[in-house]
Design a protein around this motif. Sequence first.
Motif, PDB file in Angstrom:
ATOM      1  N   PRO A   1     155.564 -28.961  81.752  1.00 14.65           N
ATOM      2  CA  PRO A   1     154.463 -29.190  80.818  1.00 14.65           C
ATOM      3  C   PRO A   1     154.564 -28.251  79.618  1.00 14.65           C
ATOM      4  O   PRO A   1     155.232 -27.219  79.685  1.00 14.65           O
ATOM      5  CB  PRO A   1     153.233 -28.860  81.663  1.00 14.65           C
ATOM      6  CG  PRO A   1     153.720 -27.888  82.678  1.00 14.65           C
ATOM      7  CD  PRO A   1     155.126 -28.285  82.991  1.00 14.65           C
ATOM      8  N   THR A   2     153.884 -28.620  78.540  1.00 11.19           N
ATOM      9  CA  THR A   2     153.845 -27.749  77.362  1.00 11.19           C
ATOM     10  C   THR A   2     152.539 -26.972  77.335  1.00 11.19           C
ATOM     11  O   THR A   2     152.343 -26.108  76.496  1.00 11.19           O
ATOM     12  CB  THR A   2     153.943 -28.562  76.070  1.00 11.19           C
ATOM     13  OG1 THR A   2     152.865 -29.505  76.039  1.00 11.19           O
ATOM     14  CG2 THR A   2     155.278 -29.302  76.014  1.00 11.19           C
ATOM     15  N   ALA A   3     151.639 -27.319  78.253  1.00  9.53           N
ATOM     16  CA  ALA A   3     150.349 -26.633  78.321  1.00  9.53           C
ATOM     17  C   ALA A   3     149.835 -26.724  79.746  1.00  9.53           C
ATOM     18  O   ALA A   3     150.234 -27.609  80.505  1.00  9.53           O
ATOM     19  CB  ALA A   3     149.343 -27.278  77.376  1.00  9.53           C
ATOM     20  N   VAL A   4     148.963 -25.779  80.095  1.00  9.18           N
ATOM     21  CA  VAL A   4     148.399 -25.822  81.434  1.00  9.18           C
ATOM     22  C   VAL A   4     146.943 -25.357  81.393  1.00  9.18           C
ATOM     23  O   VAL A   4     146.595 -24.405  80.684  1.00  9.18           O
ATOM     24  CB  VAL A   4     149.260 -24.986  82.418  1.00  9.18           C
ATOM     25  CG1 VAL A   4     149.420 -23.576  81.902  1.00  9.18           C
ATOM     26  CG2 VAL A   4     148.673 -24.981  83.806  1.00  9.18           C
TER      27      VAL A   4
ATOM     28  N   ASP B   1     151.039 -14.510  82.774  1.00  7.20           N
ATOM     29  CA  ASP B   1     152.017 -13.523  83.233  1.00  7.20           C
ATOM     30  C   ASP B   1     153.245 -14.208  83.837  1.00  7.20           C
ATOM     31  O   ASP B   1     154.377 -13.753  83.626  1.00  7.20           O
ATOM     32  CB  ASP B   1     151.368 -12.573  84.251  1.00  7.20           C
ATOM     33  CG  ASP B   1     150.460 -11.563  83.559  1.00  7.20           C
ATOM     34  OD1 ASP B   1     150.696 -11.275  82.369  1.00  7.20           O
ATOM     35  OD2 ASP B   1     149.519 -11.063  84.203  1.00  7.20           O
ATOM     36  N   GLY B   2     153.027 -15.282  84.562  1.00  3.81           N
ATOM     37  CA  GLY B   2     154.146 -16.015  85.148  1.00  3.81           C
ATOM     38  C   GLY B   2     155.055 -16.582  84.065  1.00  3.81           C
ATOM     39  O   GLY B   2     156.278 -16.519  84.154  1.00  3.81           O
ATOM     40  N   ALA B   3     154.429 -17.127  83.041  1.00  3.64           N
ATOM     41  CA  ALA B   3     155.206 -17.696  81.939  1.00  3.64           C
ATOM     42  C   ALA B   3     156.009 -16.601  81.244  1.00  3.64           C
ATOM     43  O   ALA B   3     157.192 -16.764  80.935  1.00  3.64           O
ATOM     44  CB  ALA B   3     154.276 -18.382  80.943  1.00  3.64           C
ATOM     45  N   ARG B   4     155.366 -15.471  81.018  1.00  4.39           N
ATOM     46  CA  ARG B   4     156.061 -14.364  80.352  1.00  4.39           C
ATOM     47  C   ARG B   4     157.223 -13.857  81.199  1.00  4.39           C
ATOM     48  O   ARG B   4     158.288 -13.515  80.680  1.00  4.39           O
ATOM     49  CB  ARG B   4     155.082 -13.223  80.061  1.00  4.39           C
ATOM     50  CG  ARG B   4     154.129 -13.575  78.930  1.00  4.39           C
ATOM     51  CD  ARG B   4     153.110 -12.471  78.644  1.00  4.39           C
ATOM     52  NE  ARG B   4     152.284 -12.857  77.498  1.00  4.39           N
ATOM     53  CZ  ARG B   4     151.110 -12.323  77.191  1.00  4.39           C
ATOM     54  NH1 ARG B   4     150.620 -11.336  77.937  1.00  4.39           N
ATOM     55  NH2 ARG B   4     150.421 -12.733  76.143  1.00  4.39           N
ATOM     56  N   GLU B   5     156.999 -13.828  82.513  1.00  6.85           N
ATOM     57  CA  GLU B   5     158.081 -13.412  83.405  1.00  6.85           C
ATOM     58  C   GLU B   5     159.270 -14.340  83.285  1.00  6.85           C
ATOM     59  O   GLU B   5     160.422 -13.923  83.400  1.00  6.85           O
ATOM     60  CB  GLU B   5     157.604 -13.437  84.860  1.00  6.85           C
ATOM     61  CG  GLU B   5     157.083 -12.123  85.341  1.00  6.85           C
ATOM     62  CD  GLU B   5     156.452 -12.249  86.721  1.00  6.85           C
ATOM     63  OE1 GLU B   5     157.151 -12.668  87.652  1.00  6.85           O
ATOM     64  OE2 GLU B   5     155.249 -11.943  86.841  1.00  6.85           O
TER      65      GLU B   5
ATOM     66  N   GLN C   1     155.641 -21.419  73.532  1.00  3.40           N
ATOM     67  CA  GLN C   1     156.355 -22.303  74.440  1.00  3.40           C
ATOM     68  C   GLN C   1     155.482 -22.851  75.569  1.00  3.40           C
ATOM     69  O   GLN C   1     155.878 -23.790  76.264  1.00  3.40           O
ATOM     70  CB  GLN C   1     157.564 -21.568  75.018  1.00  3.40           C
ATOM     71  CG  GLN C   1     158.554 -21.177  73.910  1.00  3.40           C
ATOM     72  CD  GLN C   1     159.665 -20.289  74.444  1.00  3.40           C
ATOM     73  OE1 GLN C   1     160.620 -20.774  75.036  1.00  3.40           O
ATOM     74  NE2 GLN C   1     159.534 -19.006  74.231  1.00  3.40           N
ATOM     75  N   LEU C   2     154.353 -22.242  75.762  1.00  7.47           N
ATOM     76  CA  LEU C   2     153.419 -22.776  76.757  1.00  7.47           C
ATOM     77  C   LEU C   2     152.002 -22.350  76.382  1.00  7.47           C
ATOM     78  O   LEU C   2     151.751 -21.166  76.158  1.00  7.47           O
ATOM     79  CB  LEU C   2     153.749 -22.242  78.168  1.00  7.47           C
ATOM     80  CG  LEU C   2     152.838 -22.805  79.279  1.00  7.47           C
ATOM     81  CD1 LEU C   2     153.205 -24.250  79.599  1.00  7.47           C
ATOM     82  CD2 LEU C   2     152.906 -21.945  80.544  1.00  7.47           C
TER      83      LEU C   2
ATOM     84  N   THR D   1     146.065 -18.137  73.250  1.00  5.36           N
ATOM     85  CA  THR D   1     147.027 -18.620  74.239  1.00  5.36           C
ATOM     86  C   THR D   1     147.259 -20.117  74.091  1.00  5.36           C
ATOM     87  O   THR D   1     147.867 -20.740  74.945  1.00  5.36           O
ATOM     88  CB  THR D   1     146.542 -18.332  75.678  1.00  5.36           C
ATOM     89  OG1 THR D   1     145.225 -18.868  75.835  1.00  5.36           O
ATOM     90  CG2 THR D   1     146.555 -16.846  75.968  1.00  5.36           C
ATOM     91  N   THR D   2     146.733 -20.669  73.014  1.00  4.45           N
ATOM     92  CA  THR D   2     146.937 -22.103  72.791  1.00  4.45           C
ATOM     93  C   THR D   2     147.443 -22.352  71.381  1.00  4.45           C
ATOM     94  O   THR D   2     147.028 -21.686  70.434  1.00  4.45           O
ATOM     95  CB  THR D   2     145.625 -22.888  72.984  1.00  4.45           C
ATOM     96  OG1 THR D   2     144.558 -22.182  72.338  1.00  4.45           O
ATOM     97  CG2 THR D   2     145.311 -23.040  74.462  1.00  4.45           C
ATOM     98  N   ALA D   3     148.358 -23.304  71.261  1.00  5.89           N
ATOM     99  CA  ALA D   3     148.946 -23.679  69.969  1.00  5.89           C
ATOM    100  C   ALA D   3     149.557 -25.063  70.147  1.00  5.89           C
ATOM    101  O   ALA D   3     149.753 -25.512  71.275  1.00  5.89           O
ATOM    102  CB  ALA D   3     150.026 -22.665  69.573  1.00  5.89           C
TER     103      ALA D   3
END
Lengths: 335, 335
Positions: free
Chosen positions: A237-240, A253-257, A265-266, A327-329
């Motif tokens: 997905p591109t968003a959650v 944090d998971g995405a950054r990891e 990117q998310l 956190t959204t774009a």
Amino acid sequence: MNVTSMDVARVAKVSQATVSRVLNDNPNVSEEKRAAVLAAMEAVGYRPNVLAQGLRMRKTATIGVVVAGITNPFYPEALEAVGKQLERAGQRMVLWDSDRGGEEAALDAVQQGLVDGVIFTSVSEGSGTLDEALRLKAPIVLLNRGSINASCDQVTSNNFEGAAEAARYLYQIGHRRIGLLGGPLAARTARDRMDGFLHGLRELGQPVPDELICDALFTHEGGRMGVQELLDLDDPPTAVFCVNDFSAFGAVDGAREAGLDVPLQLSVVGYDDVAMAAWRSYQLTTVSQQLDAMSGRAVELLLRRVGRHEAPVRHDHFSGALVIRNTTAPPASQA
Amino acid sequence: MNVTSMDVARVAKVSQATVSRVLNDNPNVSEEKRAAVLAAMEAVGYRPNVLAQGLRMRKTATIGVVVAGITNPFYPEALEAVGKQLERAGQRMVLWDSDRGGEEAALDAVQQGLVDGVIFTSVSEGSGTLDEALRLKAPIVLLNRGSINASCDQVTSNNFEGAAEAARYLYQIGHRRIGLLGGPLAARTARDRMDGFLHGLRELGQPVPDELICDALFTHEGGRMGVQELLDLDDPPTAVFCVNDFSAFGAVDGAREAGLDVPLQLSVVGYDDVAMAAWRSYQLTTVSQQLDAMSGRAVELLLRRVGRHEAPVRHDHFSGALVIRNTTAPPASQA
DNA sequence: CTGAAAGCGCTTACAG
DNA sequence: CTGAAAGCGCTTACAG
């Protein structure tokens, strides 16, 4: 625990009943005696025994509150809000965590007369004990955690609508592949937010495929594992959308990891608008709840019910508001 | 609140005393009567009135806990640890926040027999009421917040040493200009950490100039304002030690807001090792406390004192450990 | 206005 | 083993 009203009576040279009267601001006490009693109390360091008062009066001026995992940053804020109201109303607060059997314990406590009522910020749907307590007229209100079955006072956010709005917003800024990090299905709050989100997207002709739905357990760790699962998909997905802030922090944090940039990117959106959501390192887009107003109402409803049990059951809804932060774009493909 | 031991006695066809006996597992009850009572209790849905028991027994199986600002992420963790121990010991917990007069309220409560004892995770040094309660033999223990004056059980970290170790570490990786974000001087914990830090650096021949010392109030906002002040200096520090994690998060966020990279342009170290410290977006270098062990000890000491007031006063220290993560690095000039 | 007394719901010697 | 009774510390009709 030591000096009693009897002791005070002795030094003030009045009856124990009179001591009790001045304690309760009964007007039928002469000024001289009142003064004598007050002086005596001071002199002997008298503190009325709250247990005895409670036994006699059948109330204790203390309210139970049960939370579900106090480590979730939502709860300290809820406790602060509720505590403030309770304090204003001259009530004490005893705390239970449903992660450690608090639900049962609190229900026990009302029935044992230890607390005058309890505020549940967490209920397991269909718990028999809750129903039983309710049948026995125990004063109970559900805060932020509704229940269809239970016929008791409830104050909640309009979770369905708030989540739907979040869905619309993500769609509107261009996302078409959007994941959902859900919460425990036993929690009505989680279900409503999930349903609202799914509904919002469906209405836009954008149903969410099953593979994009994970359970994040309402926790940071859950959110973290959840995104990683989503990110491992062939077509991630591109968003959650996360069903609460705590798991949304985990998702970020998971995405950054995973080496992704949030939001480039998310995109991630949460729910609750906890204080941390505004902190620089997250700046989370989320749906705010009117926690102070909700807590105030919950306390008010509960105290009313402690007074007269027969009040008609109320179910109050408060609206939420989407708070757009960083956190959204729009999705990368469109950027 | 409705059905009493008298009711049970009636249906079990025994005396109320016998009901009380089976309730208290008194061996002097025949098997038949015991069975009859148990059955009757079940049948009528009996719950002993805790207030009456408390009045008779002079204890309530509930312990008070006072925290200082539950919004500080350290406290939910402390409450969880303490709560777990209390639960294990069959004790309930009533919660007060010293930000809203909880200190006085808790002291009142012990003396009114509402709680059997109280754990303070926050004490204002030299509060007369604490001394008075102590003189009256109220069971009280100080957790994580020592006090020199108060002669009562205390369990603390070795804050001085932990902070000194943090100082040595920063020096060792090359920092020479290091700021200090302190906490409220009324809190012994804050003072000890500040003193330890200053001492550690002084021993290395690196005294901290006054301009590099700010008060961060133990809060995120305080930490954020604090670094900004430090960063505005003509000769800003290359590293900063914060007296707790909460303010350290604020310091990291403040630095990031100012456009700095942590740790490349500013190193930050905290104290407590709260769960969040390990989260990806912070990965804070900090000093951990043995919170579980400390909480366990506090509960143990308190319960012991509830039993026999004359136990000798104990003061237990637990060591901390520096946990190196990613908010610290050698200063830029050396990188 | 004031005191003696009952009672809130328990526990625990005290006699059997 | 079991019951009648006192008492924990209060509040509140009930009589003055």
